[in-house]
Design a protein around this motif. Structure first.
Motif, short mmCIF file in Angstrom:
data_model
loop_
_atom_site.label_atom_id
_atom_site.label_comp_id
_atom_site.label_asym_id
_atom_site.label_seq_id
_atom_site.Cartn_x
_atom_site.Cartn_y
_atom_site.Cartn_z
N VAL A 1 0.86 -1.17 0.00
CA VAL A 1 0.00 0.00 0.00
C VAL A 1 0.90 1.23 0.00
O VAL A 1 1.72 1.39 0.90
N SER A 2 0.77 2.07 -1.03
CA SER A 2 1.44 3.37 -1.05
C SER A 2 0.41 4.38 -0.59
O SER A 2 -0.71 4.41 -1.11
N LEU A 3 0.78 5.21 0.35
CA LEU A 3 -0.19 6.12 0.93
C LEU A 3 0.43 7.46 1.30
O LEU A 3 1.66 7.60 1.35
N HIS B 1 3.06 13.16 5.04
CA HIS B 1 4.09 12.14 4.88
C HIS B 1 3.64 11.10 3.86
O HIS B 1 2.47 10.75 3.80
N ASN B 2 4.60 10.61 3.08
CA ASN B 2 4.36 9.51 2.14
C ASN B 2 4.90 8.23 2.74
O ASN B 2 5.93 8.24 3.42
N MET B 3 4.25 7.11 2.46
CA MET B 3 4.68 5.83 3.02
C MET B 3 4.47 4.70 2.04
O MET B 3 3.61 4.79 1.16
N TYR B 4 5.25 3.65 2.23
CA TYR B 4 5.09 2.39 1.51
C TYR B 4 5.01 1.31 2.58
O TYR B 4 5.91 1.17 3.40
N LYS B 5 3.93 0.53 2.58
CA LYS B 5 3.74 -0.51 3.58
C LYS B 5 3.47 -1.84 2.90
O LYS B 5 2.91 -1.89 1.81
N GLU B 6 3.88 -2.93 3.56
CA GLU B 6 3.62 -4.28 3.06
C GLU B 6 2.88 -5.09 4.12
O GLU B 6 3.19 -4.98 5.32
N VAL C 1 -5.73 -3.52 3.82
CA VAL C 1 -6.04 -2.10 4.05
C VAL C 1 -6.52 -1.90 5.49
O VAL C 1 -6.16 -0.91 6.14
N GLU C 2 -7.30 -2.84 6.01
CA GLU C 2 -7.72 -2.75 7.42
C GLU C 2 -6.51 -2.82 8.35
O GLU C 2 -6.44 -2.09 9.34
N GLN C 3 -5.55 -3.70 8.04
CA GLN C 3 -4.31 -3.77 8.83
C GLN C 3 -3.57 -2.43 8.79
O GLN C 3 -3.05 -1.97 9.80
N ARG D 1 10.27 -6.09 0.70
CA ARG D 1 11.28 -5.21 1.29
C ARG D 1 11.33 -5.30 2.82
O ARG D 1 12.38 -5.11 3.40
N ARG D 2 10.21 -5.51 3.45
CA ARG D 2 10.13 -5.44 4.91
C ARG D 2 10.46 -6.77 5.56
O ARG D 2 9.92 -7.82 5.18
#
Length: 176
Positions: free
Chosen positions: A76-78, A87-92, A102-104, A134-135
């Protein structure tokens, strides 16, 4: 809170000068279709000079997962607004559905960053191949031989007639 995945298609209302205006399609995560429509106009107003009174929504469709029984790696890029700025973020995340991922993400941002759901804007979502993760929290689960042993096994009677309320010995719960 349950999040659903919607596809909303809208456009500017046709006029004599512009009989076939350009269509705009967005994928939006919302609890219901009414909220999805509202978020569509919120985002479209930021990008184009258009709002609900000058436009129309052509369709709102809920998107379902093709294989909701298999675990996948999602990203999810947000962008979110905090107390100090944007702030911009990248999450896995690992989940069976994109809505679950998305709920997580909403729960994690609420806990770690005190970000409210209204201040989070999802830019892009998708699946990630195992080799592209990546994570480290997700990389540890891509091993094909991973096992989750049962640590606390409780013995049960084979049927109700053999069950007893009291026992002379404590149960042995560790795995042998």
């Amino acid at each position: 809170m349950v999040v659903k995945h919607y596809q909303v298609i809208g456009r500017k209302q046709p006029t004599e000068n512009e009989p076939t205006p350009q269509l705009y399609r967005m994928q939006i995560f919302a609890p219901n279709d009414v909220t999805a429509r509202s978020r569509f106009w919120y985002f479209l107003h930021q990008y184009k000079k258009m709002k609900k009174t000058t436009g129309e929504i052509l369709s709102v469709n809920q998107i379902f997962e093709k294989k909701p029984n298999t675990v996948k790696n999602f990203y999810v890029s947000l962008r979110y607004n905090s107390r100090s700025g944007t702030h911009n973020m990248y999450k896995e995340y690992r989940d069976t559905t994109l809505c679950g991922a998305v709920e997580q993400m909403y729960a994690e941002l609420a806990g770690r960053h005190r970000a409210r759901k209204e201040s989070i804007q999802i830019i892009k979502t998708g699946t990630v191949a195992a080799k592209d993760l990546r994570r480290p929290t997700n990389i540890q689960f891509i091993d094909a031989g991973i096992k989750f042993p049962i640590q606390n096994r409780r013995p049960r009677a084979s049927s109700r007639k053999y069950r007893s309320k009291f026992s002379a010995t404590r149960p042995t719960t560790f795995a042998r």
